[in-house]
Design a protein around this motif. Structure first.
Motif, PDB file in Angstrom:
ATOM      1  N   LEU A 691       0.470  -0.869  -0.028  1.00 19.75           N
ATOM      2  CA  LEU A 691      -0.257  -0.051   0.089  1.00 19.75           C
ATOM      3  C   LEU A 691       0.530   1.071  -0.248  1.00 19.75           C
ATOM      4  CD1 LEU A 691      -2.783  -1.194   2.303  1.00 19.75           C
ATOM      5  CD2 LEU A 691      -2.913  -0.562  -0.327  1.00 19.75           C
ATOM      6  N   TRP A 692       1.818   1.219   0.625  1.00 16.31           N
ATOM      7  CA  TRP A 692       2.249   2.178   1.246  1.00 16.31           C
ATOM      8  C   TRP A 692       3.745   3.077  -0.644  1.00 16.31           C
ATOM      9  CZ3 TRP A 692       4.681   6.658   2.204  1.00 16.31           C
ATOM     10  CH2 TRP A 692       5.837   6.878   1.578  1.00 16.31           C
ATOM     11  N   ALA A 695       0.305   4.275  -2.613  1.00 17.49           N
ATOM     12  CA  ALA A 695       0.831   5.768  -2.164  1.00 17.49           C
ATOM     13  C   ALA A 695       1.809   6.489  -2.648  1.00 17.49           C
ATOM     14  CB  ALA A 695       0.276   5.637  -0.926  1.00 17.49           C
ATOM     15  N   CYS A 699       1.271   9.522  -5.478  1.00 17.61           N
ATOM     16  CA  CYS A 699       1.453  11.149  -5.347  1.00 17.61           C
ATOM     17  C   CYS A 699       2.764  11.785  -6.378  1.00 17.61           C
ATOM     18  CB  CYS A 699       1.871  10.849  -3.941  1.00 17.61           C
ATOM     19  SG  CYS A 699       2.992  12.463  -3.651  1.00 17.61           S
ATOM     20  N   TRP A 704      -3.916  12.633  -6.108  1.00 18.55           N
ATOM     21  CA  TRP A 704      -4.106  13.014  -5.079  1.00 18.55           C
ATOM     22  C   TRP A 704      -4.620  12.157  -3.904  1.00 18.55           C
ATOM     23  CZ3 TRP A 704       0.701  15.329  -4.614  1.00 18.55           C
ATOM     24  CH2 TRP A 704       0.721  16.424  -5.622  1.00 18.55           C
ATOM     25  N   SER A 707      -3.909   8.578  -3.875  1.00 19.97           N
ATOM     26  CA  SER A 707      -2.739   8.559  -2.091  1.00 19.97           C
ATOM     27  C   SER A 707      -3.389   8.492  -0.926  1.00 19.97           C
ATOM     28  CB  SER A 707      -1.883   9.426  -2.696  1.00 19.97           C
ATOM     29  OG  SER A 707      -0.433   9.864  -1.970  1.00 19.97           O
ATOM     30  N   GLU A 708      -4.258   9.223  -1.540  1.00 15.88           N
ATOM     31  CA  GLU A 708      -4.752   9.642   0.441  1.00 15.88           C
ATOM     32  C   GLU A 708      -5.912   8.417   0.695  1.00 15.88           C
ATOM     33  OE1 GLU A 708      -4.695  14.324   0.901  1.00 15.88           O
ATOM     34  OE2 GLU A 708      -6.831  13.177   0.004  1.00 15.88           O
ATOM     35  N   THR A 709      -6.262   7.679  -0.485  1.00 16.04           N
ATOM     36  CA  THR A 709      -7.431   6.316   0.062  1.00 16.04           C
ATOM     37  C   THR A 709      -6.497   5.301   0.129  1.00 16.04           C
ATOM     38  OG1 THR A 709      -8.799   8.047  -1.282  1.00 16.04           O
ATOM     39  CG2 THR A 709      -9.038   4.593  -0.708  1.00 16.04           C
ATOM     40  N   LEU A 710      -4.987   5.502   0.121  1.00 12.97           N
ATOM     41  CA  LEU A 710      -4.423   4.521  -0.094  1.00 12.97           C
ATOM     42  C   LEU A 710      -3.754   4.462   1.461  1.00 12.97           C
ATOM     43  CD1 LEU A 710      -2.488   3.798  -3.525  1.00 12.97           C
ATOM     44  CD2 LEU A 710      -4.107   2.254  -2.746  1.00 12.97           C
ATOM     45  N   LEU A 711      -3.335   5.907   1.360  1.00 10.49           N
ATOM     46  CA  LEU A 711      -2.689   5.973   3.046  1.00 10.49           C
ATOM     47  C   LEU A 711      -3.914   5.480   4.721  1.00 10.49           C
ATOM     48  CD1 LEU A 711      -1.271   9.002   2.477  1.00 10.49           C
ATOM     49  CD2 LEU A 711       0.672   6.931   3.098  1.00 10.49           C
ATOM     50  N   GLY A 732       3.936   6.893   5.799  1.00 12.68           N
ATOM     51  CA  GLY A 732       2.371   6.741   5.880  1.00 12.68           C
ATOM     52  C   GLY A 732       1.622   8.805   6.283  1.00 12.68           C
ATOM     53  N   ALA A 736       0.468  11.664   4.115  1.00 15.55           N
ATOM     54  CA  ALA A 736      -0.642  12.263   4.320  1.00 15.55           C
ATOM     55  C   ALA A 736      -0.558  14.125   4.478  1.00 15.55           C
ATOM     56  CB  ALA A 736      -0.853  11.775   4.923  1.00 15.55           C
TER      57      ALA A 736
END
Length: 760
Positions: A691-692, A695, A699, A704, A707-711, A732, A736
């Motif tokens: 996931l990192w 994300a 990014c 954006w 990436s925020e959803t994955l974070l 993470g 964010a």
């Protein structure tokens, strides 16, 4: 003066020059060294024994008045009637070509009682009338004279310089009368007295020769003079007189060296017998002596010549004509006759056999001799070897120098032996071998000293940088390692102790020193365990590198292993610090790989073995970012590529942290952190890393929301029971916050996701 003397003593060619000069003094005769003379004698004796032809010479027979003959016939001296019978047997029934007597008949033989009868006859007319007949049978000296007369017999005589020049008997006719008018004397040995045979015997056998030897200082008989001088006249040796009688060459001539060849004094170089095609040239030394060409060991067991007991010859037990056409030497090997000599081939050598060996060599025209140019040859050989050594020893190492010395020894020995075998030249060798030995021992000793000094310097230079076992490895071949600067691909590490400022304010100087020492001891030990080189301590930080001074193809992997090991050491170190009342600490590590300059650098006042270059600066910047990203270890992309993945126990997997532009760099630097496989094998952690990375990629593409959803999904995997945030979780959270900033201040459209730290 001290500086000049020190330079002279440390001049590398000094041992070679000293040995050459010493050898030249000996060879030229300016300063004869006794030990080199003895060494030359030993070498010549060894060569003589090794190259002796062996076998028996059938031309020469020795009639031996041995102990068995003395027991059978009677003690010595025998009556002249016995010697007359022996002579008749040798020339008559046996037909010997020539007979030489290694004996002296110096006193009349009165054993028959003839002198007493002569006195009685003066008063007795009847006896006086019978005396002519009695003299015929009782005059043993006359009987021996009759036996010798008209035969090829050679009598012996003895020369001496003792007793005030006592003379007895009659010498033969001298040779070389033309030398009487020579204005300067030659080097022929001079004698003041002699003991020769009775005049009646000398008249019957006019040929005679002396049987003196010329023992060397060690008592060994190596040479026999062929000519000797008495009262200004010259006389031949027994062997030379035998050769003259056997070959029918009574005349003897001499060859004299030119004055320039022998220091301005005329000296003999050779004796010449015969004329025309029958000429026989015998090289001699300035004393008119020759070396005895021994064929082998002496005595009956030696087998060089046939020995016949005198008693057997007298009794007719030797087959008739057994000695026909052969040369016979009559002498004694009995110890009581005092004619036993010490020679290079035997310490109890019958004197009569010495003459036999010399006579054999004269017959063959091959007598070892030392030519008058031998000193010049040795000087030339010394200079040639010195020149080769002066050129080669500066270019070869110790092992090669041993091979060079061995090659030179084999070469000079081979040349010496070849000249001896081919031309019978006895050439000196001791000074040349002495030169090679001295130079070799000195070169090896100095090399050992220099090697030891180089090892000590190497240990001093690198002992503070690398582990002792690595220094020992370097010391095995110190020539490969020095402090000269060079370019290499290395891995550089910066290590910083966190919380140092707070600890310094709260601790006393003694406690702070203990904290620093324990931290550096643990970190340095791990660096050395992984083959690293400690560069320096910088306050509460240290710098190390891998790949120098010893080459290490896996320097990046070893640097990463050291970093993980240093992190693992922090937990037990903090426990011991807390138990000692000291504050816990943490560490930040930055590693980068690249081409740098490594070597001895600094000023005239102070220097150190260190590294310089852009990868070093980048490593320092990477270490400073560990605080920002909340990880203990960060490495550059070059290190990550060089180290690769390492699976299994003690291994790691890589997690990309960010791509940044550090201060002083225009290009972005990708940062990674290794995670031990023990942690990386966890299923939850694998999902977090996945996931990192997704994300981080979103990014960089300025997506954006994705990436925020994955974070958010990443944060949902966080373990609420964990007291410390997981590194990936912390990364993470930072990302964010950065996305929130980008929404407020969007980056340019061509932004590649590199995070700038130019103003940090």
């Amino acid at each position: 003066m001290r500086v000049v003397l020190s330079r002279i003593l440390n001049w590398r060619p000094l041992p070679l020059v000293f040995a050459v000069l010493l050898g030249l003094c000996h060879s030229s005769g300016l300063w004869r060294l006794s030990y080199l003379t003895r060494f030359d004698q030993t070498l010549a004796d060894t060569r003589l024994r090794v190259l002796a032809p062996g076998g028996s010479d059938p031309r020469i027979v020795i009639v031996d008045i041995d102990e068995r003959s003395l027991a059978e016939v009677g003690r010595w001296p025998w009556g002249r009637d016995r010697m007359a019978a022996l002579t008749h047997e040798l020339f008559g029934r046996q037909g010997a070509a020539a007979v030489g007597f290694d004996l002296v008949f110096a006193e009349p033989d009165n054993s028959s009682g003839l002198p007493m009868l002569e006195r009685l006859a003066q008063t007795d007319p009847v006896l006086a009338a019978r005396m002519p007949m009695l003299r015929q049978s009782l005059d043993h000296d006359a009987a021996l004279a009759r036996a010798l007369q008209s035969h090829n017999a050679v009598l012996g005589f003895y020369l001496s310089n003792a007793g005030g020049g006592v003379e007895s008997g009659q010498l033969p006719a001298p040779v070389l009368p033309e030398l009487d008018a020579l204005p300067e004397r030659l080097g022929i040995t001079r004698w003041s007295g002699f003991s020769a045979s009775l005049p009646s015997l000398a008249a019957a056998a006019p040929q005679a020769g002396f049987f003196n030897f010329l023992p060397d200082d060690d008592g060994l008989v190596r040479r026999v003079p062929l000519l000797a001088e008495h009262a200004g006249k010259r006389y031949p040796a027994l062997s030379l007189a035998m050769l003259q009688a056997y070959t029918g060459r009574p005349d003897v001539r001499v060859q004299v060296a030119r004055p320039a060849q022998v220091g301005g004094h005329a000296a003999l170089t050779a004796l010449v017998l015969g004329q025309g095609s029958q000429t026989l040239r015998i090289p001699v030394d300035p004393q008119a002596a020759v070396r005895v060409p021994f064929r082998g060991a002496g005595g009956r067991a030696g087998g060089s010549f046939e020995y016949l007991g005198a008693a057997d010859v007298l009794a007719g037990r030797v087959p008739a004509a057994h000695l026909a056409g052969r040369l016979v030497l009559v002498g004694s090997s009995a110890p009581g006759m005092f004619d036993v000599q010490s020679t290079p081939v035997g310490l109890a050598f019958p004197g009569v056999e010495v003459h036999a060996h010399l006579l054999s060599g004269l017959l063959d025209g091959r007598v070892p001799n030392e030519p008058d140019w031998a000193p010049g040859f040795e000087i030339a050989l010394l200079l040639a070897c010195g020149a080769v050594l002066s050129v080669m020893l500066r270019r070869v190492r110790a092992g090669a120098s041993m091979l060079l010395m061995l090659a030179l020894v084999v070469a000079v020995l081979g040349l010496n032996i070849w000249l001896y075998v081919r031309h019978a030249w006895v050439l000196p060798l001791a000074a040349t071998l002495f030169l090679l030995a001295v130079v070799h021992v000195t070169h090896m000793s100095l090399g050992y000293v220099r090697e030891g000094r180089r090892r000590r310097l190497l240990t001093q230079m690198f002992g503070v940088y690398v582990p002792p076992e690595r220094v020992a490895q370097m010391a095995r071949d110190p020539r490969r390692f020095d402090m000269h600067a060079e370019n290499r691909s290395l891995s550089i590490m910066f290590c910083d102790m966190r919380n140092f400022t707070a600890a310094a304010e709260a601790l006393s100087p003694e406690a702070l020193r203990e904290l620093i020492n324990r931290f550096f001891s643990e970190m340095t030990a791990e660096i050395r365990n992984q083959r690293g080189t400690l560069d320096k301590y910088i306050g509460d930080a240290l710098m190390a590198f891998w790949g120098a001074p010893i080459d290490d193809p896996e320097h990046a992997r070893h640097a990463v292993q050291a970093g993980l090991g240093m992190i693992a050491r922090m937990a037990p170190l903090n426990r011991s610090l807390v138990s000692a009342g000291l504050p816990p600490i943490s560490v930040g590590l930055g590693i980068n790989t690249g081409w740098v300059c490594v070597g001895d650098m600094g000023s005239n006042v102070r220097r150190s073995y260190t590294v310089m270059g852009d990868p070093v600066n980048v490593a320092s910047r990477i270490e400073s970012l560990t605080r920002h990203y909340g990880v203990d270890l960060l490495v550059g992309e070059d290190t990550r590529l060089a180290a690769g993945d390492m699976l299994g126990e003690g291994g790691w997997v890589w997690v990309e942290v960010d791509r940044v532009r550090v201060k002083g760099k225009t290009q972005g630097v990708s940062l990674f952190t290794p995670v031990a496989t023990v942690v990386a094998d966890n299923i939850t952690f694998k999902e977090e890393v996945r996931l990192w990375h997704l994300a981080l990629t979103a990014c960089r593409q300025q997506q954006w929301s994705l990436s925020e959803t994955l974070l958010q999904s990443l944060m949902a995997l966080a373990d609420p029971a964990s007291l410390t945030p997981h590194p990936v979780q912390g990364l993470g959270q930072q990302l964010a916050q950065r996305i929130a900033q980008h929404r407020l201040s969007p980056p340019p459209p061509d932004w590649d996701g590199t995070h700038a730290f130019d103003k940090k």
